[in-house]
Design a protein around this motif. Structure first.
Motif, PDB file in Angstrom:
ATOM      1  N   PRO A 173       1.194  -1.088   0.036  1.00  0.00           N
ATOM      2  CA  PRO A 173      -0.398  -0.166   0.171  1.00  0.00           C
ATOM      3  C   PRO A 173       1.296   1.196   0.217  1.00  0.00           C
ATOM      4  O   PRO A 173       1.720   1.155   0.803  1.00  0.00           O
ATOM      5  N   VAL A 174       0.339   2.387  -0.709  1.00  0.00           N
ATOM      6  CA  VAL A 174       1.079   3.567  -0.799  1.00  0.00           C
ATOM      7  C   VAL A 174       1.184   4.414   0.649  1.00  0.00           C
ATOM      8  O   VAL A 174      -0.784   4.095   0.836  1.00  0.00           O
ATOM      9  N   CYS A 175       1.764   4.785   0.806  1.00  0.00           N
ATOM     10  CA  CYS A 175       1.688   5.438   2.835  1.00  0.00           C
ATOM     11  C   CYS A 175       1.041   6.929   2.373  1.00  0.00           C
ATOM     12  O   CYS A 175       1.486   7.922   1.494  1.00  0.00           O
ATOM     13  N   ASN A 176      -0.248   7.320   2.840  1.00  0.00           N
ATOM     14  CA  ASN A 176      -0.856   8.785   2.865  1.00  0.00           C
ATOM     15  C   ASN A 176      -0.881   9.187   4.542  1.00  0.00           C
ATOM     16  O   ASN A 176      -1.118  10.385   3.800  1.00  0.00           O
ATOM     17  N   GLU A 177       0.210   8.599   5.238  1.00  0.00           N
ATOM     18  CA  GLU A 177       0.326   9.526   5.866  1.00  0.00           C
ATOM     19  C   GLU A 177       1.748  11.075   5.332  1.00  0.00           C
ATOM     20  O   GLU A 177       2.556  10.635   5.698  1.00  0.00           O
ATOM     21  N   LYS A 178       1.256  11.829   5.585  1.00  0.00           N
ATOM     22  CA  LYS A 178       1.670  12.708   4.815  1.00  0.00           C
ATOM     23  C   LYS A 178       3.182  13.486   6.433  1.00  0.00           C
ATOM     24  O   LYS A 178       3.683  14.539   5.976  1.00  0.00           O
ATOM     25  N   ARG A 179       2.712  13.493   7.775  1.00  0.00           N
ATOM     26  CA  ARG A 179       3.761  13.771   8.440  1.00  0.00           C
ATOM     27  C   ARG A 179       4.210  12.668   9.174  1.00  0.00           C
ATOM     28  O   ARG A 179       4.525  12.634  10.918  1.00  0.00           O
ATOM     29  N   VAL A 180       4.427  11.449   8.810  1.00  0.00           N
ATOM     30  CA  VAL A 180       4.879  10.600   9.555  1.00  0.00           C
ATOM     31  C   VAL A 180       6.426  10.839   9.647  1.00  0.00           C
ATOM     32  O   VAL A 180       7.497  11.784   8.869  1.00  0.00           O
ATOM     33  N   ALA A 181       6.677  10.897  11.018  1.00  0.00           N
ATOM     34  CA  ALA A 181       8.227  11.002  10.851  1.00  0.00           C
ATOM     35  C   ALA A 181       9.290  10.317  10.695  1.00  0.00           C
ATOM     36  O   ALA A 181       9.272   9.684  10.055  1.00  0.00           O
ATOM     37  N   ARG A 182      10.656  11.526  10.373  1.00  0.00           N
ATOM     38  CA  ARG A 182      11.514  11.140   9.731  1.00  0.00           C
ATOM     39  C   ARG A 182      12.214   9.872   9.315  1.00  0.00           C
ATOM     40  O   ARG A 182      12.372   9.463  11.027  1.00  0.00           O
ATOM     41  N   GLY A 183      11.658   9.088   8.430  1.00  0.00           N
ATOM     42  CA  GLY A 183      12.160   7.383   8.889  1.00  0.00           C
ATOM     43  C   GLY A 183      11.358   6.237   9.727  1.00  0.00           C
ATOM     44  O   GLY A 183      11.408   5.090   9.637  1.00  0.00           O
ATOM     45  N   GLN A 184      10.024   6.750  10.329  1.00  0.00           N
ATOM     46  CA  GLN A 184       9.377   6.097  10.869  1.00  0.00           C
ATOM     47  C   GLN A 184       8.137   5.618   9.432  1.00  0.00           C
ATOM     48  O   GLN A 184       7.655   4.511   9.682  1.00  0.00           O
ATOM     49  N   CYS A 185       8.378   6.559   7.882  1.00  0.00           N
ATOM     50  CA  CYS A 185       7.385   5.757   6.546  1.00  0.00           C
ATOM     51  C   CYS A 185       7.658   3.714   6.821  1.00  0.00           C
ATOM     52  O   CYS A 185       9.162   3.325   6.089  1.00  0.00           O
ATOM     53  N   VAL A 186       6.922   3.328   7.063  1.00  0.00           N
ATOM     54  CA  VAL A 186       7.106   1.594   6.990  1.00  0.00           C
ATOM     55  C   VAL A 186       7.393   1.025   5.086  1.00  0.00           C
ATOM     56  O   VAL A 186       8.451   0.276   4.836  1.00  0.00           O
ATOM     57  N   GLU A 187       6.473   1.955   4.518  1.00  0.00           N
ATOM     58  CA  GLU A 187       6.812   2.039   2.777  1.00  0.00           C
ATOM     59  C   GLU A 187       8.803   1.842   2.606  1.00  0.00           C
ATOM     60  O   GLU A 187       9.196   1.146   2.222  1.00  0.00           O
ATOM     61  N   LYS A 188       9.153   3.254   3.227  1.00  0.00           N
ATOM     62  CA  LYS A 188      10.221   3.911   2.735  1.00  0.00           C
ATOM     63  C   LYS A 188      11.424   2.636   3.895  1.00  0.00           C
ATOM     64  O   LYS A 188      12.505   2.322   3.161  1.00  0.00           O
ATOM     65  N   ARG A 189      11.176   2.004   4.544  1.00  0.00           N
ATOM     66  CA  ARG A 189      11.616   1.173   5.108  1.00  0.00           C
ATOM     67  C   ARG A 189      11.936  -0.143   4.777  1.00  0.00           C
ATOM     68  O   ARG A 189      13.445  -0.851   4.817  1.00  0.00           O
ATOM     69  N   ILE A 190      10.567  -0.917   4.206  1.00  0.00           N
ATOM     70  CA  ILE A 190      10.564  -1.976   3.345  1.00  0.00           C
ATOM     71  C   ILE A 190      11.908  -1.959   2.319  1.00  0.00           C
ATOM     72  O   ILE A 190      12.208  -2.353   1.747  1.00  0.00           O
ATOM     73  N   ALA A 191      11.791  -0.569   1.089  1.00  0.00           N
ATOM     74  CA  ALA A 191      12.582  -0.009   0.536  1.00  0.00           C
ATOM     75  C   ALA A 191      14.545  -0.297   0.976  1.00  0.00           C
ATOM     76  O   ALA A 191      15.110  -0.940   0.102  1.00  0.00           O
ATOM     77  N   ALA A 192      14.151   0.232   2.210  1.00  0.00           N
ATOM     78  CA  ALA A 192      15.861   0.688   2.327  1.00  0.00           C
ATOM     79  C   ALA A 192      16.321  -0.469   2.637  1.00  0.00           C
ATOM     80  O   ALA A 192      17.081  -0.981   3.064  1.00  0.00           O
ATOM     81  N   HIS A 193      15.662  -1.985   3.346  1.00  0.00           N
ATOM     82  CA  HIS A 193      15.791  -2.726   3.426  1.00  0.00           C
ATOM     83  C   HIS A 193      15.765  -3.555   2.816  1.00  0.00           C
ATOM     84  O   HIS A 193      16.731  -4.902   2.382  1.00  0.00           O
ATOM     85  N   LEU A 194      15.116  -3.279   1.134  1.00  0.00           N
ATOM     86  CA  LEU A 194      15.863  -4.278   0.409  1.00  0.00           C
ATOM     87  C   LEU A 194      16.364  -4.396  -1.005  1.00  0.00           C
ATOM     88  O   LEU A 194      16.897  -4.759  -1.272  1.00  0.00           O
ATOM     89  N   ILE A 195      16.721  -3.149  -1.675  1.00  0.00           N
ATOM     90  CA  ILE A 195      17.107  -2.015  -2.269  1.00  0.00           C
ATOM     91  C   ILE A 195      18.833  -2.753  -2.549  1.00  0.00           C
ATOM     92  O   ILE A 195      19.296  -3.684  -2.670  1.00  0.00           O
ATOM     93  N   PRO A 196      19.797  -3.388  -1.292  1.00  0.00           N
ATOM     94  CA  PRO A 196      20.644  -3.838  -0.539  1.00  0.00           C
ATOM     95  C   PRO A 196      21.066  -5.123  -1.537  1.00  0.00           C
ATOM     96  O   PRO A 196      21.236  -5.799  -2.105  1.00  0.00           O
ATOM     97  N   ASP A 197      19.914  -6.279  -1.556  1.00  0.00           N
ATOM     98  CA  ASP A 197      19.493  -7.510  -1.493  1.00  0.00           C
ATOM     99  C   ASP A 197      19.866  -7.293  -2.848  1.00  0.00           C
ATOM    100  O   ASP A 197      19.995  -8.324  -3.509  1.00  0.00           O
ATOM    101  N   MET A 198      18.888  -7.114  -3.532  1.00  0.00           N
ATOM    102  CA  MET A 198      18.055  -6.148  -4.539  1.00  0.00           C
ATOM    103  C   MET A 198      19.593  -6.414  -5.375  1.00  0.00           C
ATOM    104  O   MET A 198      20.151  -7.287  -6.916  1.00  0.00           O
ATOM    105  N   ALA A 199      20.718  -4.862  -5.107  1.00  0.00           N
ATOM    106  CA  ALA A 199      22.178  -4.983  -5.789  1.00  0.00           C
ATOM    107  C   ALA A 199      22.306  -6.069  -5.749  1.00  0.00           C
ATOM    108  O   ALA A 199      23.042  -6.393  -7.112  1.00  0.00           O
ATOM    109  N   GLU A 200      22.327  -6.839  -5.267  1.00  0.00           N
ATOM    110  CA  GLU A 200      23.022  -7.799  -4.898  1.00  0.00           C
ATOM    111  C   GLU A 200      23.032  -8.535  -5.960  1.00  0.00           C
ATOM    112  O   GLU A 200      24.162  -9.523  -6.556  1.00  0.00           O
ATOM    113  N   LEU A 201      21.341  -8.707  -6.009  1.00  0.00           N
ATOM    114  CA  LEU A 201      20.997  -9.900  -6.988  1.00  0.00           C
ATOM    115  C   LEU A 201      22.018  -9.896  -8.574  1.00  0.00           C
ATOM    116  O   LEU A 201      21.168 -10.617  -9.232  1.00  0.00           O
TER     117      LEU A 201
END
Length: 431
Positions: free
Chosen positions: A118-146
């Motif tokens: 789901p797209v994060c619709n919370e406009k004032r999520v505390a910096r670094g706390q958006c789950v959607e971005k947290r997913i991406a941040a943890h996934l990017i290194p794994d995908m880069a390695e693959l």
């Protein structure tokens, strides 16, 4: 007053957020394990790590079906649940899965979950706390390695591009820099694959808001490698960046490099200087697409030096030739989309070269006038009165190359610069 202070504070926070990579918190494993137990049966978890590849593949397929059913149900899947399922498949069977069919099914699950998150619709999520971005941040290194593995490369590329669509180029590229920038210890094969993906991504999405300093800095770090294949791919990636931006990357790219490498970089950059930037085929979520004609024109005045202008009248014909070619290179480096600032004296200098005793230089001057027209656009209509008559006079030249150059220059003014034909009529000779 309080409201203004709050707005100012928010603006400063947003500006800081744009400048610095976001700090992404680590997962709390105990909480994730609790959620896994609530979502997935014990049997399915055991199958995901089973020694029989068919059981692992079957469990992955069931997991994708389970996620799909949640999407169609009354309680749609949440970002937190997507995060949990991605964590689960990373642990078992894991991205190091050796069996090609299981690896393919694993990447199918990852792609599906990323696409359905789901797209994060919370406009004032505390910096670094958006789950959607947290997913991406943890996934990017794994995908880069693959990216470096043939059985997972295309799926990893697709996942990374999907993340760019969701979160923008800067966020994804910064995570890639943190993972792969030398001396990170990342294998050469992986670095080569990362560079190739970055090149492909910029071609697909355009440069957008990406920092050229960061991009070139990453490539330069790769150029310092002793591995010839990595150097070759790094130069090719740099050339793609140059194609996609109007900024001149030469000086930043060759700074402190060895002379042999500088020669190679300069040779390859020159090959792409005249190439039209590729039109983006994919776009970041919420990004406004700006047509090329509406994009800012490059300011090339800093490169149009008095010494360069003086060389147009040099007694040595090779100096005159080099000066005209240098002007052409400057305009091509701006992808023929330049501001008129500082160009007028050079148009006058080119006009004088139309009577040069060296006919090859006359043809070159006509060619460069065409490039000038294509680069400056409709504003060239103002120069028709003074430049067109001496250009047309060259039609009487006995050299076919000169006559052809006249027609090509006029075509460039009409087709590329969009100077209306009506502007030429008053200056045509009477029959």
């Amino acid at each position: 007053r309080v409201a203004k202070h709050e707005e100012h504070t928010e603006a400063k926070a947003e500006a800081a957020s744009a400048e610095e990579p976001e700090a992404i918190p680590e997962l709390i494993i105990s909480e994730v394990e609790e959620k896994i137990d609530a979502m997935v049966t014990t049997v399915m978890r055991e199958q995901l790590s089973d020694g029989d590849w068919q059981d692992r593949q079957s469990a992955l397929q069931q997991l994708q079906i389970l996620a799909g059913q949640r999407l169609e149900g009354e309680c749609p899947i949440t970002c937190q649940e997507v995060e949990v399922l991605l964590y689960l498949v990373k642990q078992s069977p894991g991205y190091g899965e050796a069996h090609p069919k299981v690896a393919s099914s694993l990447m199918d699950v990852v792609q599906f979950l990323v696409a359905q998150c789901p797209v994060c619709n919370e406009k004032r999520v505390a910096r670094g706390q958006c789950v959607e971005k947290r997913i991406a941040a943890h996934l990017i290194p794994d995908m880069a390695e693959l990216l470096s593995q043939s059985k997972t490369r295309f799926a990893a590329e697709a996942v990374l591009c999907s993340l760019v669509e969701r979160h923008g180029r800067t966020f994804v590229f910064q995570q890639v820099y943190c993972y792969a920038k030398p001396p990170s210890g990342v294998p050469i094969k992986t670095l080569c694959a990362v560079l190739e993906w970055m090149s492909m991504c910029v071609e697909e999405f355009g440069v957008g808001e990406l920092s050229m300093d960061e991009l070139v800095g990453f490539v330069r770090a790769c150029l310092n490698s002793v591995n010839p294949n990595l150097k070759r791919i790094a130069i090719a990636t740099l050339c793609m960046f140059q194609r996609c931006t109007r900024e001149d990357l030469h000086d930043r790219a060759v700074r402190d490099l060895k002379s042999v490498l500088v020669t190679n970089v300069e040779r390859e950059l020159k090959k792409v200087a005249s190439q039209t930037p590729p039109h983006p085929r994919r776009f970041v979520r919420g990004e406004e697409v700006v047509p090329l004609a509406d994009q800012p024109r490059a300011d090339v005045s800093g490169k149009l030096t008095p010494d360069l202008l003086a060389s147009f009248a040099n007694k040595d014909w090779t100096k005159r030739r080099d000066a005209m070619q240098r002007l052409e290179d400057i305009l091509l480096g701006a992808h023929k989309h330049a501001q008129p600032k500082g160009v007028s004296p050079f148009i006058s200098a080119l006009k004088k070269r139309l009577t040069d005793s060296n006919k090859n230089l006359v043809a070159l001057a006509l060619h460069v006038l065409g490039v000038v027209g294509a680069s400056l656009g409709p504003i060239m209509e103002k120069t028709v009165k003074s430049v067109l008559p001496p250009m047309l006079a060259c039609l009487n030249d006995q050299k076919k190359s000169v006559v052809a150059a006249v027609m090509e220059a006029i075509d460039a003014w009409v087709e590329d610069a969009k100077v209306p034909l009506a502007a030429f009529v008053p200056h045509l000779p009477e029959p």
